[in-house]
Design a protein around this motif. Structure first.
Motif: not given
Length: 296
Positions: A27-47
């Motif tokens: 895990m990296t900050p960039e990967r966490a942000r990408a997963l949490a992105d609600r438009h382009f990723g999966i979308g979440a408050d937290q990973i």
């Protein structure tokens, strides 16, 4: 690189949960942000990341990354989802479970009615525990609690709030409001969350007391914005309310996403609430990070 994941939520506080026991998750900050992105990723408050324990007294290590990519100390709603995930995925049939978080070990117990109870550990109320710079601030006592007069200001709003400070592994500032529906959460929340007196930022809670055993709560979370529920925020609100003489344990906490029940004995906190799996999937994390970089 494909990562298998499960989308989960606890009272509307939603998570992407990753099994770091049976797959390699760097895990990296960039990967966490990408997963949490609600438009382009999966979308979440937290990973949430489940890993093998590094502490001899723990069953697993449980890590939390906010939507902004920062790793944080604790997440109560996430802890309940962690327990459900471990059992559903067959990682362990132990109940209760002992999870290693950034600041120690928490105990989680899943009941037959699919509720999960989390022993949240001890709670502190001194400024150093958050940390919180209280130098020069006006303050007053209300029964066992200390209320700090925190000024806030932006281009569109200025004022002051009487806050209770509570450390439950992560930091909280709790304000009592007349009505959470009309409270200026979107305006005041970010000013408190990023206030200079909280060097590690803070979760800003807005609590409406209905009666000694019932409250309504909204929380502007550090690194995530307002969420539908915040487990540690609910615990902090109840602890502050009991110390102020406004509440008596146990307390039913109505969040925008559901109901949590908090028990507080003056030091230890126990939280009970739901944890739900929504769907399973797999995602190419490197492709997702690259695609998001092109949009920035």
């Amino acid at each position: 690189m494909l990562w298998n994941f499960t989308k989960m939520h606890g009272a509307g506080n939603d998570f992407v949960v990753l099994d770091g026991v049976r797959q390699t998750i760097a895990m990296t900050p960039e990967r966490a942000r990408a997963l949490a992105d609600r438009h382009f990723g999966i979308g979440a408050d937290q990973i949430l990341l489940v890993e093998p324990a590094t502490h001899p007294d723990a069953d697993f290590r449980y890590r939390i990354f906010n939507a902004d990519g920062g790793e944080v100390e604790h997440c109560g709603n996430g802890a309940r989802c962690f327990a459900r995930f471990v059992h559903e995925q067959g990682l362990s049939d132990r109940n209760p479970l002992r999870a290693q978080i950034m600041t120690g070990i928490i105990v989680l117990d899943e009941s037959d009615d699919e509720q999960v109870t989390v022993d949240m550990g001890s709670t502190r109320f001194d400024p150093e525990a958050l940390p919180f710079d209280a130098s020069g601030l006006a303050w007053r006592t209300q029964q066992q609690d200390t209320l700090w007069a925190l000024p806030y200001e932006s281009a569109s709003i200025q004022g002051s709030a009487d806050i209770s400070i509570v450390a439950i592994s992560n930091p909280h500032a709790v304000m009592v409001v007349d009505n959470v529906d009309t409270a200026a959460v979107a305006q005041v929340g970010p000013l408190v969350e990023s206030h200079a007196r909280f060097p590690k930022r803070v979760n800003a809670g807005f609590m409406q007391v209905l009666d000694p055993h019932n409250i309504r709560l909204r929380v502007y979370e550090r690194g995530a914005g307002e969420t539908l529920a915040c487990g540690t925020g609910a615990c902090a609100a109840v602890a502050a309310g009991v110390r102020r003489g406004l509440l008596a344990s146990p307390v039913r906490v109505q969040t925008r996403g559901g109901v949590l029940t908090i028990a507080f004995d003056g030091r230890q906190l126990r939280m009970t609430g739901p944890a739900e799996s929504v769907f399973n999937g797999a995602i190419d994390i490197d492709k997702l990070v690259f695609s998001l970089a092109l949009t920035r």
